[in-house]
Write a protein that holds these residues in place. Structure first.
Motif, PDB file in Angstrom:
ATOM      1  N   LYS A  58       0.833  -1.209   0.000  1.00  0.00           N
ATOM      2  CA  LYS A  58       0.000   0.000   0.000  1.00  0.00           C
ATOM      3  C   LYS A  58       0.862   1.252   0.000  1.00  0.00           C
ATOM      4  O   LYS A  58       0.563   2.240  -0.690  1.00  0.00           O
ATOM      5  CB  LYS A  58      -0.940  -0.010   1.212  1.00  0.00           C
ATOM      6  CG  LYS A  58      -1.902   1.171   1.256  1.00  0.00           C
ATOM      7  CD  LYS A  58      -2.854   1.056   2.448  1.00  0.00           C
ATOM      8  CE  LYS A  58      -3.814   2.229   2.486  1.00  0.00           C
ATOM      9  NZ  LYS A  58      -4.750   2.138   3.647  1.00  0.00           N
ATOM     10  N   LYS A  59       1.954   1.221   0.765  1.00  0.00           N
ATOM     11  CA  LYS A  59       2.858   2.372   0.814  1.00  0.00           C
ATOM     12  C   LYS A  59       3.532   2.596  -0.531  1.00  0.00           C
ATOM     13  O   LYS A  59       3.731   3.734  -0.964  1.00  0.00           O
ATOM     14  CB  LYS A  59       3.920   2.163   1.890  1.00  0.00           C
ATOM     15  CG  LYS A  59       3.363   2.103   3.306  1.00  0.00           C
ATOM     16  CD  LYS A  59       4.456   1.785   4.306  1.00  0.00           C
ATOM     17  CE  LYS A  59       3.882   1.607   5.713  1.00  0.00           C
ATOM     18  NZ  LYS A  59       4.925   1.220   6.697  1.00  0.00           N
TER      19      LYS A  59
ATOM     20  N   GLN B 127       0.945   4.234  -2.812  1.00  0.00           N
ATOM     21  CA  GLN B 127       0.763   5.629  -2.425  1.00  0.00           C
ATOM     22  C   GLN B 127       1.935   6.478  -2.884  1.00  0.00           C
ATOM     23  O   GLN B 127       1.758   7.604  -3.367  1.00  0.00           O
ATOM     24  CB  GLN B 127       0.573   5.729  -0.909  1.00  0.00           C
ATOM     25  CG  GLN B 127      -0.749   5.165  -0.420  1.00  0.00           C
ATOM     26  CD  GLN B 127      -0.845   5.113   1.101  1.00  0.00           C
ATOM     27  OE1 GLN B 127       0.161   5.111   1.816  1.00  0.00           O
ATOM     28  NE2 GLN B 127      -2.067   5.044   1.607  1.00  0.00           N
TER      29      GLN B 127
ATOM     30  N   GLN C 150       1.664   7.168  -6.371  1.00  0.00           N
ATOM     31  CA  GLN C 150       0.444   7.934  -6.639  1.00  0.00           C
ATOM     32  C   GLN C 150      -0.411   7.249  -7.702  1.00  0.00           C
ATOM     33  O   GLN C 150      -0.847   7.844  -8.682  1.00  0.00           O
ATOM     34  CB  GLN C 150       0.787   9.374  -7.056  1.00  0.00           C
ATOM     35  CG  GLN C 150       1.501  10.163  -5.965  1.00  0.00           C
ATOM     36  CD  GLN C 150       1.788  11.597  -6.368  1.00  0.00           C
ATOM     37  OE1 GLN C 150       2.244  11.879  -7.479  1.00  0.00           O
ATOM     38  NE2 GLN C 150       1.514  12.530  -5.469  1.00  0.00           N
TER      39      GLN C 150
ATOM     40  N   LYS D  34      -3.677   4.160  -8.229  1.00  0.00           N
ATOM     41  CA  LYS D  34      -4.807   3.497  -7.587  1.00  0.00           C
ATOM     42  C   LYS D  34      -4.993   2.111  -8.193  1.00  0.00           C
ATOM     43  O   LYS D  34      -5.188   1.978  -9.407  1.00  0.00           O
ATOM     44  CB  LYS D  34      -6.089   4.310  -7.779  1.00  0.00           C
ATOM     45  CG  LYS D  34      -7.298   3.749  -7.038  1.00  0.00           C
ATOM     46  CD  LYS D  34      -8.513   4.653  -7.215  1.00  0.00           C
ATOM     47  CE  LYS D  34      -9.717   4.098  -6.457  1.00  0.00           C
ATOM     48  NZ  LYS D  34     -10.922   4.947  -6.651  1.00  0.00           N
TER      49      LYS D  34
END
Length: 354
Positions: free
Chosen positions: A301-302, A305, A308, A310
């Motif tokens: 998940k990091k 993120q 940037q 999805k």
């Protein structure tokens, strides 16, 4: 080595107008709309909108191929996994025999599956496995550099040739999976090096190890980062010092696919580490990437993120093998289908309520 053309935004407004003109409220298809727009930007030719009679570009998903790259890691001997390195070769045999999850999903969903021995401890005997070996096993990254620069460069050559062969079949969408005991430790080290974060924020449970093993993984990654600190100055050096034979070839395959203007479906934690390296090598590759899912590995998940981006799915998967990428194909096909086939308000003679 890779000449990647940036994805053009020249026709973005016209693509968006086509999507907005479908018989639906604005934005009602959510992430499918942005996915269709990304695919259209990649595939659109400069001449597609020149004629008023040809204002609809058709998206094409041809001959989807998913390649699993397998490699063994010297760091596995440090006790960072619940399984010994021998399991890598056993799973490669399982892939070749059609018994793994990725075999089931590929057959169900329409992927053509390729298996590559990038460098495993016990070479595969099956003719179903492609030989692109860079060695038997890498060195333990907390003791020395994982491989030589020559091995990195040979891995790039192998991967580029593999993508050229897929392209020759008409394939324009590729995904990659991996197999290699110890490779979540490798991916964690790559993540920590690129993002400049401590090992504790990058290391997770991998195949489901105990707290003690997680702590051991953290220590190994910390040792590796300290040992190679002065050399981790560019992506190829990171691959040489911290990488795996399979990660080298996935990284290069992503770059080669973008060079050939193919869609790249990015799988989970290890493949995203490779994607990060590919983007560091050539930022234009990112425009060709579709991020399939967010895995259950805590660092993934990091990573997403930080990039940037999805992901399309979040199913708690942490298997690898390309399973998350495989499962994303129906979503990608749905985005292409609505873009190609869904009527506009004008065509359907429906009052435009947008």
């Amino acid at each position: 080595m890779f000449n990647i053309k940036a994805v053009s935004c020249e026709h973005s407004e016209k693509i968006q107008a086509l999507i907005d003109g479908k018989t639906k409220p604005l934005g009602a298809l959510g992430d499918l709309e942005s996915l269709a727009k990304q695919m259209a930007k990649i595939q659109l030719t400069a001449s597609s909108f020149k004629s008023p009679k040809n204002n609809q570009h058709k998206l094409e998903l041809n001959s989807p191929h998913l390649t699993i790259f397998a490699g063994d890691h010297g760091v596995a001997s440090e006790g960072v996994s619940i399984a010994p390195s021998e399991v890598t070769s056993q799973m490669v045999a399982n892939f070749a025999g059609g018994g793994a999850a990725i075999n089931v999903f590929s057959q169900q969903l329409g992927w053509q599956l390729n298996i590559v021995d990038a460098g495993i401890l016990h070479p595969a005997s099956s003719t179903a496995v492609l030989d692109q070996r860079l060695g038997n096993i890498t060195q333990a990254i907390n003791q020395q550099e994982a491989m030589t620069q020559a091995q990195v460069e040979q891995g790039f050559i192998f991967a580029k040739k593999h993508i050229a062969e897929l392209k020759s079949t008409g394939c324009n969408i590729v995904a990659f999976g991996e197999m290699g005991i110890g490779n979540t430790t490798i991916a964690s080290a790559i993540m920590a090096a690129i993002m400049a974060i401590p090992a504790s924020e990058a290391v997770g449970r991998g195949t489901g190890v105990s707290d003690d093993v997680v702590l051991k993984k953290q220590q190994v990654v910390e040792q590796a980062l300290a040992l190679h600190r002065d050399n981790l100055t560019n992506p190829q050096a990171i691959l040489r010092c911290l990488g795996g034979f399979e990660v080298v070839q996935i990284t290069a395959a992503m770059l080669a696919a973008a060079e050939n203007r193919m869609l790249i479906v990015v799988d989970g934690f290890i493949c995203t580490a490779a994607a990060m390296l590919a983007i560091e090598l050539n930022t234009n590759v990112k425009g060709y990437m579709i991020f399939a899912h967010c895995s259950g590995e805590q660092g993934h998940k990091k990573m997403l993120q930080w990039l940037q981006v999805k992901p399309l799915l979040n199913l708690g998967l942490r298997l690898g093998e390309g399973t998350g990428a495989a499962l994303a194909l129906p979503i990608i096909q749905a985005a292409a289908a609505f873009y190609n086939e869904m009527a506009s308000f004008a065509d359907a003679e429906v009052t435009d309520v947008t």
